[in-house]
Each structure stands twice: as C-alpha cells, then as structure tokens.
Design a protein around this motif. Sequence first.
Motif, short mmCIF file in Angstrom:
data_model
loop_
_atom_site.label_atom_id
_atom_site.label_comp_id
_atom_site.label_asym_id
_atom_site.label_seq_id
_atom_site.Cartn_x
_atom_site.Cartn_y
_atom_site.Cartn_z
N THR A 133 0.81 -1.22 0.00
CA THR A 133 0.00 0.00 0.00
C THR A 133 0.85 1.27 0.00
OG1 THR A 133 -0.19 -0.15 2.42
CG2 THR A 133 -1.97 -1.10 1.11
N ASP A 134 2.12 1.17 0.39
CA ASP A 134 3.02 2.32 0.36
C ASP A 134 4.24 2.01 -0.51
OD1 ASP A 134 1.56 4.06 2.05
OD2 ASP A 134 2.26 2.96 3.80
N TRP A 135 3.98 1.40 -1.66
CA TRP A 135 5.06 0.93 -2.53
C TRP A 135 5.95 2.07 -3.00
CZ3 TRP A 135 5.00 3.31 -7.21
CH2 TRP A 135 3.78 3.88 -7.61
N GLN A 136 5.42 3.31 -3.08
CA GLN A 136 6.21 4.42 -3.58
C GLN A 136 7.39 4.76 -2.67
OE1 GLN A 136 3.12 4.63 -2.45
NE2 GLN A 136 3.11 6.15 -0.79
N LYS A 137 7.37 4.26 -1.43
CA LYS A 137 8.49 4.51 -0.52
C LYS A 137 9.69 3.61 -0.82
CE LYS A 137 5.56 5.89 3.39
NZ LYS A 137 5.19 5.58 4.80
N TYR A 138 9.47 2.57 -1.63
CA TYR A 138 10.52 1.57 -1.85
C TYR A 138 10.90 1.39 -3.32
CZ TYR A 138 8.93 0.63 2.86
OH TYR A 138 8.55 0.77 4.17
N PHE A 139 10.05 1.85 -4.22
CA PHE A 139 10.31 1.66 -5.64
C PHE A 139 10.22 3.00 -6.37
CE2 PHE A 139 8.35 -2.21 -3.98
CZ PHE A 139 9.31 -3.16 -4.31
N GLY A 140 11.00 3.15 -7.41
CA GLY A 140 10.99 4.39 -8.17
C GLY A 140 12.29 5.16 -8.01
N PRO A 141 12.32 6.36 -8.56
CA PRO A 141 13.54 7.18 -8.51
C PRO A 141 13.97 7.47 -7.07
CG PRO A 141 11.95 8.07 -10.07
CD PRO A 141 11.24 7.01 -9.33
N ASP A 142 15.28 7.36 -6.84
CA ASP A 142 15.87 7.67 -5.53
C ASP A 142 15.33 6.79 -4.41
OD1 ASP A 142 17.32 9.76 -6.74
OD2 ASP A 142 15.63 11.14 -6.48
N ARG A 143 14.80 5.62 -4.74
CA ARG A 143 14.30 4.70 -3.72
C ARG A 143 15.12 3.42 -3.74
NH1 ARG A 143 11.18 7.61 -0.23
NH2 ARG A 143 9.77 8.99 -1.40
N ASN A 144 15.24 2.79 -2.60
CA ASN A 144 16.02 1.55 -2.48
C ASN A 144 15.09 0.40 -2.09
OD1 ASN A 144 17.87 -0.46 -2.11
ND2 ASN A 144 18.95 0.51 -0.41
N PRO A 145 14.84 -0.53 -3.00
CA PRO A 145 13.94 -1.66 -2.68
C PRO A 145 14.39 -2.47 -1.47
CG PRO A 145 14.35 -1.55 -5.04
CD PRO A 145 15.30 -0.58 -4.40
N LEU A 146 15.68 -2.45 -1.16
CA LEU A 146 16.17 -3.21 -0.01
C LEU A 146 15.67 -2.64 1.31
CD1 LEU A 146 19.87 -3.96 -1.07
CD2 LEU A 146 17.87 -5.47 -1.19
N ASP A 147 15.16 -1.40 1.28
CA ASP A 147 14.59 -0.81 2.50
C ASP A 147 13.34 -1.57 2.96
OD1 ASP A 147 16.56 1.07 2.56
OD2 ASP A 147 15.35 2.68 1.70
N ILE A 148 12.83 -2.42 2.08
CA ILE A 148 11.67 -3.24 2.46
C ILE A 148 11.97 -4.06 3.71
CG2 ILE A 148 10.32 -5.28 1.76
CD1 ILE A 148 10.46 -4.24 -1.11
N PHE A 149 13.23 -4.46 3.87
CA PHE A 149 13.59 -5.33 4.98
C PHE A 149 13.93 -4.55 6.26
CE2 PHE A 149 14.74 -7.47 0.99
CZ PHE A 149 13.97 -8.63 1.12
N LYS A 150 13.89 -3.23 6.21
CA LYS A 150 14.20 -2.43 7.39
C LYS A 150 12.95 -2.24 8.25
CE LYS A 150 18.03 0.04 5.17
NZ LYS A 150 18.57 1.38 4.79
N VAL A 151 12.50 -3.33 8.83
CA VAL A 151 11.28 -3.30 9.63
C VAL A 151 11.44 -2.41 10.85
CG1 VAL A 151 9.63 -4.75 10.88
CG2 VAL A 151 10.76 -5.64 8.85
N TRP A 152 12.67 -2.28 11.35
CA TRP A 152 12.90 -1.49 12.55
C TRP A 152 12.61 0.00 12.34
CZ3 TRP A 152 16.56 -4.24 9.81
CH2 TRP A 152 17.42 -3.50 9.01
N GLU A 153 12.48 0.43 11.09
CA GLU A 153 12.16 1.82 10.82
C GLU A 153 10.65 2.06 10.79
OE1 GLU A 153 14.13 3.12 7.30
OE2 GLU A 153 16.12 3.04 8.19
#
Length: 343
Positions: free
Chosen positions: A85-105
């Motif tokens: 539902t918040d895919w734009q935070k992880y995909f697209g320009p200047d985004r890092n898909p690996l941030d998906i695994f940063k659950v602590w954030e």
Amino acid sequence: MSAPVAASASPFLATIPSPDQGVWYLGPVPIRAYALCIIAGIVVAVWLGGRRWVNRGGREGTVVDVAVFAVPFGLVGGRLYHVATDWQKYFGPDRNPLDIFKVWEGGLGIWGAVALGAVGAWIGCRRRGIPLAAFADAVAPGIVLAQAIGRLGNYFNQELYGGPTNLPWGLEIYRRIDPATGLSDPIAGVAVDHTPVAVVHPTFLYELIWNVLVALVVLWADRRFRMGRGRVFALYVAGYTLGRLFVELLRADEATHIFGVRINVFTSIVVFLLAVLYLFVVRGGREDPQSLRGKPLPGDDDAEPVPASVTGDAAEGSEEATEESAEAETRTTSSGKDDSSGD
C-alpha cells in the motif's frame, strides 16, 4: 517516515514533547524502541490470551504453541501489506527496494498482520486440534492491547502523526540528526534541540487510547454476554476499524490514495462492515469447554482439570437443560394421562 509538516503557530506552552531519540546503542548493538514496543505487545497478547484460553476450558500453553506460527506470519503479513500500500516509498527514482527489509524503521500494516497471522493461527490450531474461532475469541482483547503498545513505537520514531494543531495536547516534532555525520536522520538520529519544527495531532496517541477502550469494551461484552464462535473477535475488529477510520482522516504522513482518499480509509470501512455482518449472522454461545482441550497429549491422565469456573458454567447449563427436559417429559406424561382418561 512521515512527510514534512508545516510548523504551527502554537506557543508550545502545553504540548507533548517527543523523545530525543528512538535508538540507543549497547556497544555496537542498536536497541530500538520500536522493536521493544512490538515485542512487549506480543508478550502482553500471549499472556492475556493464555489466561483467557485456560479460563474458557483450554489447556495451558496452547496460546504459546499457536503463537509460534501466528506471530511470524503476522509480522510478515504486516510488512507485506505496508509495502503493497506504500510501494512508492521503496520503488521508483531515488528509492532503495532493499529498504523493504528495514522493519525497525516502522511500517507494519495491521490488516496484513491480522490476515496472515490468522493463517498462522489456523495452522497452529489444526496441529493442536482446537477450533480457530474459539482461539480468536480468547486472544482478541490481547491483540488490540498489543496494537496500543505498538503505537508507542511510532511515538519514539516520530512518525504517523497528523496535521498541525494548536490544541493543548499537540505533539512537538524535533529535528533529528546522525551525530556521527551531521546528516538528517528522523528515525535513528538524535534531536538537535527541543525547539519544535512543528506541533501536530498525536494520532498515534488517539489510536492508542481508542485501542485500550476497545479492549475494555470487548472484555466487558464477553463477560456479560458469554460470546463465542468468533463473535468476540468480530467485535474487536468492528471496534478497532471504527476508530481507525477517524484516525486515518487526521493523519498527514505519506500514503497511497484512491480518489483522493487514503487507502486505509476504504479498508477500514470494508472490514468494519464485514465484522458487523458477522456479528449479526453468527449466533450461539461459547463452545463446549471440552472441545477446547484439543488432541490428546502425553500424560493426559494426569492433566490439569478444566477450570472450576468453566465447569461450573457448563454444569449450570447442563442443569438447565436437564430441568427443561424434565418439564417437557412431565408435560408429555400429563398429556398422555388426559387422553387416556378421555377415552
């Protein structure tokens, strides 16, 4: 992390301060407040659910056994829903898909957590031979209390707040930086000072308070009406989504919108209606305590008996049924005598 919010004109005379930081270090090991809140919520949910399960006639330790499946499934489901539902935070320009695994954030969607957590609970219940609906009723109040505790993690992360406000309980937002680099770090950084860059609605606090109230209402209703067959869980879902609907309308953080409305608003409405429908359609009291014992286990001959409070209620119900049966038999016998005397 939430989108920047314009500073309020509030004089900051009676506001809620944010924590200076949400992460502390024990040597090289980070101690994250968000993670501690999630863990504390799980512990409370398992503890309260276990007590309620035993009081309803189940075996001690069953909730822990099922939680081994439900908790990991719930965490994965919560993260998947958030990413979807918040895919734009992880995909697209200047985004890092690996941030998906940063659950602590931060970033665990309750809808996905409950949905996939239910799958894990179903697996655990199947292994123990117990009804899923009865298990869900036992753990429902603990789940919403866990959600309340989890919202404290958002407080330490300075996230999920609402728009600017001049209300006395407005939340102060501070600028945080990484002490080592001097760069902005809203999640793991430390506050530069206590001068707020904004004063906003503490939506995390609104939801926290609402969740505690829902837990109290669910506990009261269950005790008062002796609900069963999944209806306690449905009441929890209806109560939670009703409050979540209004909280979503106040939130100012980034979110996916549909027709200009946050997607979680639609989700809240749909899930609320389904929960209310379940409450109206499904009838019946609590399940037979013996059905909650599950599959036979080693040492069952010496196993603890069904709690007295449960057996007492069951006995009372049995006595009522016996009395009704006796009355019916008496009426039948009397009717037979009348007929014979008429002949």
